[in-house]
Design an enzyme around this catalytic site. Structure first.
Site, PDB file in Angstrom:
ATOM      1  N   LYS A  22      52.350  42.043  30.572  1.00 55.55           N
ATOM      2  CA  LYS A  22      51.370  41.078  30.815  1.00 55.55           C
ATOM      3  C   LYS A  22      49.877  41.109  30.654  1.00 55.55           C
ATOM      4  CE  LYS A  22      50.576  39.407  35.126  1.00 55.55           C
ATOM      5  NZ  LYS A  22      49.269  38.891  35.296  1.00 55.55           N
ATOM      6  N   ASN A  23      49.455  42.375  31.446  1.00 55.15           N
ATOM      7  CA  ASN A  23      47.944  42.471  31.623  1.00 55.15           C
ATOM      8  C   ASN A  23      47.609  43.113  30.028  1.00 55.15           C
ATOM      9  OD1 ASN A  23      48.152  41.428  33.966  1.00 55.15           O
ATOM     10  ND2 ASN A  23      47.806  43.205  34.947  1.00 55.15           N
ATOM     11  N   CYS A 116      45.742  34.348  40.959  1.00 52.38           N
ATOM     12  CA  CYS A 116      46.613  34.534  42.282  1.00 52.38           C
ATOM     13  C   CYS A 116      45.759  34.198  43.579  1.00 52.38           C
ATOM     14  CB  CYS A 116      47.249  35.808  42.228  1.00 52.38           C
ATOM     15  SG  CYS A 116      48.730  36.077  41.650  1.00 52.38           S
ATOM     16  N   ARG A 121      37.857  37.505  44.253  1.00 53.13           N
ATOM     17  CA  ARG A 121      37.849  37.687  42.995  1.00 53.13           C
ATOM     18  C   ARG A 121      36.435  37.200  42.095  1.00 53.13           C
ATOM     19  NH1 ARG A 121      44.100  37.992  40.947  1.00 53.13           N
ATOM     20  NH2 ARG A 121      43.134  39.467  39.630  1.00 53.13           N
ATOM     21  N   ASP A 305      48.750  46.147  41.915  1.00 53.94           N
ATOM     22  CA  ASP A 305      49.965  45.456  41.654  1.00 53.94           C
ATOM     23  C   ASP A 305      51.537  45.905  41.957  1.00 53.94           C
ATOM     24  OD1 ASP A 305      48.236  43.691  40.428  1.00 53.94           O
ATOM     25  OD2 ASP A 305      48.561  44.283  38.341  1.00 53.94           O
ATOM     26  N   ARG A 397      55.070  33.626  36.631  1.00 51.34           N
ATOM     27  CA  ARG A 397      53.912  34.000  35.825  1.00 51.34           C
ATOM     28  C   ARG A 397      53.968  35.230  35.188  1.00 51.34           C
ATOM     29  NH1 ARG A 397      49.505  34.554  39.537  1.00 51.34           N
ATOM     30  NH2 ARG A 397      48.884  35.306  37.595  1.00 51.34           N
TER      31      ARG A 397
HETATM   32  C1  UD1 Z   1      43.345  42.984  36.788  1.00 53.20           C
HETATM   33  C2  UD1 Z   1      44.843  42.682  36.740  1.00 53.20           C
HETATM   34  C3  UD1 Z   1      45.557  42.579  37.862  1.00 53.20           C
HETATM   35  C4  UD1 Z   1      45.208  43.743  38.666  1.00 53.20           C
HETATM   36  C5  UD1 Z   1      43.659  44.205  38.678  1.00 53.20           C
HETATM   37  C6  UD1 Z   1      43.550  45.550  39.388  1.00 53.20           C
HETATM   38  C7  UD1 Z   1      44.999  41.350  34.540  1.00 53.20           C
HETATM   39  C8  UD1 Z   1      45.222  40.074  33.824  1.00 53.20           C
HETATM   40  N1  UD1 Z   1      44.950  41.530  35.734  1.00 53.20           N
HETATM   41  O1  UD1 Z   1      42.847  41.932  37.318  1.00 53.20           O
HETATM   42  O2  UD1 Z   1      46.688  42.050  37.648  1.00 53.20           O
HETATM   43  O3  UD1 Z   1      45.546  43.514  40.281  1.00 53.20           O
HETATM   44  O4  UD1 Z   1      43.153  44.183  37.359  1.00 53.20           O
HETATM   45  O5  UD1 Z   1      44.160  46.385  38.858  1.00 53.20           O
HETATM   46  O6  UD1 Z   1      44.643  42.353  33.823  1.00 53.20           O
HETATM   47  N2  UD1 Z   1      35.280  42.304  41.104  1.00 53.20           N
HETATM   48  C9  UD1 Z   1      34.146  41.946  41.253  1.00 53.20           C
HETATM   49  N3  UD1 Z   1      33.146  41.480  40.567  1.00 53.20           N
HETATM   50  C10 UD1 Z   1      33.607  41.265  39.215  1.00 53.20           C
HETATM   51  C11 UD1 Z   1      34.999  41.670  38.948  1.00 53.20           C
HETATM   52  C12 UD1 Z   1      35.666  42.214  39.770  1.00 53.20           C
HETATM   53  O7  UD1 Z   1      33.552  42.197  42.594  1.00 53.20           O
HETATM   54  O8  UD1 Z   1      32.814  40.659  38.465  1.00 53.20           O
HETATM   55  C13 UD1 Z   1      36.241  43.145  42.284  1.00 53.20           C
HETATM   56  C14 UD1 Z   1      37.339  42.295  42.561  1.00 53.20           C
HETATM   57  O9  UD1 Z   1      37.068  41.274  43.478  1.00 53.20           O
HETATM   58  C15 UD1 Z   1      38.303  43.109  42.929  1.00 53.20           C
HETATM   59  C16 UD1 Z   1      38.143  44.341  41.966  1.00 53.20           C
HETATM   60  O10 UD1 Z   1      36.758  44.215  41.482  1.00 53.20           O
HETATM   61  O11 UD1 Z   1      38.193  43.613  44.287  1.00 53.20           O
HETATM   62  C17 UD1 Z   1      39.065  44.618  40.927  1.00 53.20           C
HETATM   63  O12 UD1 Z   1      39.239  43.520  40.155  1.00 53.20           O
HETATM   64  P1  UD1 Z   1      39.343  43.701  38.508  1.00 53.20           P
HETATM   65  O13 UD1 Z   1      39.808  45.189  38.182  1.00 53.20           O
HETATM   66  O14 UD1 Z   1      38.309  42.901  37.709  1.00 53.20           O
HETATM   67  O15 UD1 Z   1      40.798  42.942  38.486  1.00 53.20           O
HETATM   68  P2  UD1 Z   1      40.942  41.681  37.379  1.00 53.20           P
HETATM   69  O16 UD1 Z   1      40.592  42.077  36.144  1.00 53.20           O
HETATM   70  O17 UD1 Z   1      40.823  40.538  38.011  1.00 53.20           O
END
Ligand code: UD1
Length: 418
Positions: A22-23, A116, A121, A305, A397
């Site tokens: 998925k990711n 989610c 986030r 995850d 999902r």
């Molecule tokens: C992706 C995955 C999700 C997984 C996560 C962490 C997809 C579609 N989703 O989510 O399944 O749980 O990686 O492995 O690939 N953060 C900030 N600012 C930002 C972006 C992120 O503070 O601009 C923080 C988030 O709040 C969180 C952490 O960074 O605490 C990790 O987020 P991130 O690695 O960005 O996860 P996703 O890309 O949302």
């Protein structure tokens, strides 16, 4: 809304066919509009997040068709740079569209993304990086307005290795003028898959899988036919389920290095694990031992995850486990549901203390998020008696044919209309 009826306690045996990740697929779909040529993603998983992303691409004016297991995207006529809030609120990954839309149209307007309910986030890292590439950004009334005269390569240092931000930067940098260097990049295997896909389209990206990624902007990208990597989180979910139920299963398509820490933790539980190429076999007999400590971290650390599913396993192991969730603030929302099944878990902020009980018992529980929902299913499969898992929309999902795959392994599980 559908629910699962699960009569727990059956051992699991057999081979699990894995879906494409998925990711990995979601960012590939976002990347498909970087070119006007046709893009085919082989074996796209039929899950709600993929259908939602397809709908977003259609809203842009792209032609998206599902043919057999493949999805074909032809965005030659795409002309819209706006994504409505109805869709972005459904799917957080819609934020990747910022990078793609800016590359394609120099403009993007998207509603603040959803996804989610597992924490705040924020997307500050995405936006700061796009600004470095020359993008003007305004945030008003829940919308993000972006535009630029042209995208310019830049050196970007990520304070935290965000998966989404790293992918978004790649999508904005592939056709930017000059060279972009992302330092402190996320190292997840899904980012390597995105690099491979972009390079198949003619991009010049190197270094994915390490913390420095370099992108040399190219003038145009061509169409591609691409088979994404298999889903390491799905593989992990089934391995954990087998550990909880007992039995012997095999996953094929995910190499051990993509979930090495999970395999280490499963051995610590007392499972036997054999790996060869992209095959992982697990054998689980008798009562398992709790993991002393599990702490979620960016790759190659323990994946957030798989945190909930691991807690579900530990809930009926011998001893106690401390689980630390470092990525998302509220990723323990499934705990009160597990408690209905007799789990003894105490949550304090980012820590969950699990005291293993001899056996969980059946209960009526509600899935509140994707991986939390999978955790409840695992607990129910291993529990004594009948459980109902309500609200399958979250599980749908991310897992294709979740119920059917467990049934083939010998589980007593049925999906019924409520
Ligand atoms: C992706 C995955 C999700 C997984 C996560 C962490 C997809 C579609 N989703 O989510 O399944 O749980 O990686 O492995 O690939 N953060 C900030 N600012 C930002 C972006 C992120 O503070 O601009 C923080 C988030 O709040 C969180 C952490 O960074 O605490 C990790 O987020 P991130 O690695 O960005 O996860 P996703 O890309 O949302």
């Amino acid at each position: 809304m559908d629910k699962y009826l699960i009569d727990g306690g059956r051992r699991l045996y057999g081979c699990v066919p894995l879906q494409s990740a998925k990711n990995a697929v979601l960012p590939l779909l976002a990347a498909s509009v970087l070119t006007e040529k046709r893009v085919t993603i082989r074996e796209a998983p039929p899950i709600a997040d993929v259908f939602c992303m397809a709908q977003i691409l259609r809203e842009l004016g792209a032609d998206v068709t599902f043919s057999g297991n493949d999805v074909v995207i032809d965005s030659a006529n795409a002309c819209n740079h706006e994504i409505s809030s109805a869709l972005t609120k459904e799917l957080r990954s819609s934020v990747f569209m910022l990078g793609s839309l800016l590359t394609r149209f120099r403009r993007a307007l998207i509603a603040y993304p959803g996804g989610c309910d597992i924490g705040l986030r924020p997307i500050d890292l995405h936006l700061a990086a796009l600004r470095r590439l020359g993008v003007r950004i305004a945030e008003r009334d829940g919308f993000i307005f972006c535009d630029c005269d042209k995208l310019r390569g830049a050196e970007i240092l990520l304070d935290f290795p965000s998966v989404g931000a790293t992918e978004n930067i790649l999508l904005a940098a592939v056709m930017a003028e000059g060279r972009t260097v992302i330092a402190g990049a996320a190292k997840e295997p899904e980012i390597v898959d995105l690099q491979n896909f972009l390079n198949t389209m003619g991009a010049r990206v190197a270094g994915a899988g390490t913390d420095v990624i370099e992108v040399e902007g190219v003038r145009e990208l061509k169409g591609a036919v691409y088979r994404p990597m298999k889903d390491r989180i799905e593989a992990g979910t089934f391995l954990l389920a087998c550990a909880a139920c007992g039995g012997e299963i095999e996953t094929r398509g995910v190499p051990a290095e993509n979930i090495r820490l999970l395999l280490h933790k499963l051995r610590e539980n007392g499972c036997k694990i054999h790996t060869k190429n992209d095959r992982i076999q697990i054998e689980s007999r008798g009562r398992l031992k709790c993991n002393r400590r599990i702490e979620t971290m960016p790759f190659p650390g323990f994946p957030t995850d798989l945190q909930a599913q691991t807690a579900a396993l530990n809930a009926s192991c011998e001893g106690g486990a401390l689980i630390v969730e470092n990525l998302f603030e509220t990723r323990f929302k499934y705990v009160p549901e597990l408690q209905k099944m007799g789990a003894d878990i105490e949550v304090k902020g980012r820590h969950a203390f699990v005291r293993g009980v001899k056996r969980l018992h059946g209960a009526v529980v509600t899935a509140g998020d994707l991986r939390g929902g999978a955790a409840l299913a695992i607990a129910a499969l291993g529990a004594e008696g009948v459980s109902e898992v309500l609200d399958l929309s979250h599980i749908d999902r991310g897992y294709a044919d979740f119920c059917g795959k467990f049934k083939k392994l010998g589980a007593e599980i049925r999906r019924v209309r409520v």
